[in-house]
Design an enzyme around this catalytic site. Sequence first.
Site, PDB file in Angstrom:
ATOM      1  N   ASP A 330      -7.241  66.401  22.454  1.00 44.89           N
ATOM      2  CA  ASP A 330      -6.684  65.188  23.007  1.00 44.89           C
ATOM      3  C   ASP A 330      -7.379  64.488  23.873  1.00 44.89           C
ATOM      4  O   ASP A 330      -7.987  64.487  24.717  1.00 44.89           O
ATOM      5  CB  ASP A 330      -5.358  65.737  24.018  1.00 44.89           C
ATOM      6  CG  ASP A 330      -4.341  64.651  24.223  1.00 44.89           C
ATOM      7  OD1 ASP A 330      -3.471  64.433  23.158  1.00 44.89           O
ATOM      8  OD2 ASP A 330      -4.094  64.535  25.391  1.00 44.89           O
ATOM      9  N   GLU A 359      -9.179  63.334  19.144  1.00 45.67           N
ATOM     10  CA  GLU A 359      -8.647  61.866  19.274  1.00 45.67           C
ATOM     11  C   GLU A 359      -9.842  61.023  19.834  1.00 45.67           C
ATOM     12  O   GLU A 359      -9.841  60.842  21.039  1.00 45.67           O
ATOM     13  CB  GLU A 359      -7.246  61.471  19.952  1.00 45.67           C
ATOM     14  CG  GLU A 359      -6.104  62.137  19.464  1.00 45.67           C
ATOM     15  CD  GLU A 359      -4.816  61.862  20.553  1.00 45.67           C
ATOM     16  OE1 GLU A 359      -4.182  61.269  19.856  1.00 45.67           O
ATOM     17  OE2 GLU A 359      -5.177  62.323  21.477  1.00 45.67           O
TER      18      GLU A 359
END
Length: 632
Positions: A330, A359
């Site tokens: 994340d 990400e």
Amino acid sequence: MLDFARMHTQAFNDQYAYQGPLGMCYSPDHTTFRLWSPTASRVQVSLGQGQKWLLDLQADSQHPGLWFLDLQGNFYLHDYNYLLTFPDGSVHETPDPYAVAARANGKPSVILDPLAISPPGWSEEDWPAPLDQGRLAICEIHIRDLTIGPDNGIFHKGKFLGLTEPDTQTDQGHLSGLAYLKSLGVSHIQLMPCFDFASVDEAGDLSFNAQYNWGYDPENYNVVEGSYASQPDDPSCRILEFKTLVQTLHQAGFQVIMDVVYNHVYKLEESPLHLTVPGYYFRVQDNGVFYDGTGCGNETASEQIMFRKYMIDSLCYWAQTYHIDGFRFDLMGIHDVETMQAVRQALEAINPHILLLGEGWQMGHHPSGVLGANQSQAKKLPGFRFFNDQMRDALRGSNFGHQAKGWINGDTSLEKTQQVYHNILGQPDHGSYLDASQSVIYTECHDNATLYDKLVQTLPGISQEEAVKRQALALSIQCFSFGTLFFHAGQEMMRTKGGDSNSYQSPDSINALDYDRAGQYPALGQLFRRLLEMRSAMGVFSLTSYQEIAQAVELYRLEEGCIAYKLKYGGQVYLVAQNACTSPWQLDLPAGEWQPLLTQWTLPEEPGQAFSPVRDQLAVEGLESILVQQIA
Ligand code: CA
């Protein structure tokens, strides 16, 4: 106490960094405790059930900053917390940052050996064999979304065990849970946060619509989330049940990816990391105010040697103890390149085929000279795959603004068409990726509107028939692109969250997967499975190097809203035609006879039955995707 700025210097890190084991280690005749805190003046462990003992840890003379206690006796299932006293007299009581077990809601920590709590057959599990890039397809799921529905036929609602139940179906007779996942044909199941997060009360009401959170609010990084266990207050239960889920998914042929959130903690002031070494693990401004590059109140400092070690220790722990096959990072852009390189090296030593994706957004307040682990640094991060937001936006429109359109929902401009084609080749215009494998091809994930909801937002009044066509076109472009395939569970049955674009704490009625939509859109589900089979069988999508892709792919036609490209591989020649316009496209075929293999709306009725061969011209309907193969 040392001021925060000094703790972020090379000198501080050089003086105190420690590379040995940390945390609690249990055996029946003794338990050891190791805690790193160079700024505490005294460290004690508060131990016991009911009656508490308070025992001092000793400062380790060999390793400044390390505190140690070897306790004789059997302390199995005893609770413990640390008490740290600082030079200013303040005292912090905290769970162990390295805790592997906890009571309901994450505190206190609990003494046990997680390696000793396993389902039958666990120790015989092998690492899965490496998987061909053309076969790789990730499906993202949330434990509760897939199990909590009242009519899904699953007994363990909202629980890990709910996804271990075989052959479940809804009241209407549609596959649910594990049976549904097995029907998709994907290779990897990506689990949204399953480490212990803070925002769901594990001791509270966990029934349908009572509470919900995605789980991006870490509390204990090395503890399994308790709300997904059948008995949240039993520290062994969640360990056994999560391992049982992983084992069941492995036995069903899946590899398992865990979503990990090291970029921030739920609440800085309650974080065991911050309570044990205040100021060390988080990026902080000169005025003592903590940075918030994550939008979640704080951002971790992976360039700090002991947070880098913490991440690596934690990831290796999950890979080894829970047999996790991959990790999704994340807000990976918050971390730094050097740390992520070290992460990969450490994980590959455990499993050479570990799958890593993240990400790679440009964000965070990295100190000068520290490179963020974002997409622009992808060439320095081989082995990592990045969510390709350029392709996502090119296909469905930006996530900012409900009206922004992409190629499959109305923007068929030449510029957009060209951008889509570059991304079909795995090569976004920023040119940052090393090869096509680094491009994670997706049009929907847990964040933002589902693709169906995006279609409804951008094309008000759209008919169901047209929405299905556009959704199918998106799936088809994904499957005939070079890169790493990624889907959100339910995308193949027009998943909707009723227009909710940020459902992180929305009720189950919004988030729970409605398996009965499969009955409304059976052709789309069938198409999805066929696309995955075809992609795998064609072989060409196993290519990742841009040089090899350039040799195998030839652009045949490109005009506003229309793309046709030839794929030459293994002695076969294929042609893919994608029409994002609503009007038909008459495509002149190259010489020879061509066998249609897959069209969007018409599938052969019987396996083995084929379409009639075509030559000279291919009629591509509006919003249609066709795959043909040269046969003469
Ligand atoms: Ca929790």
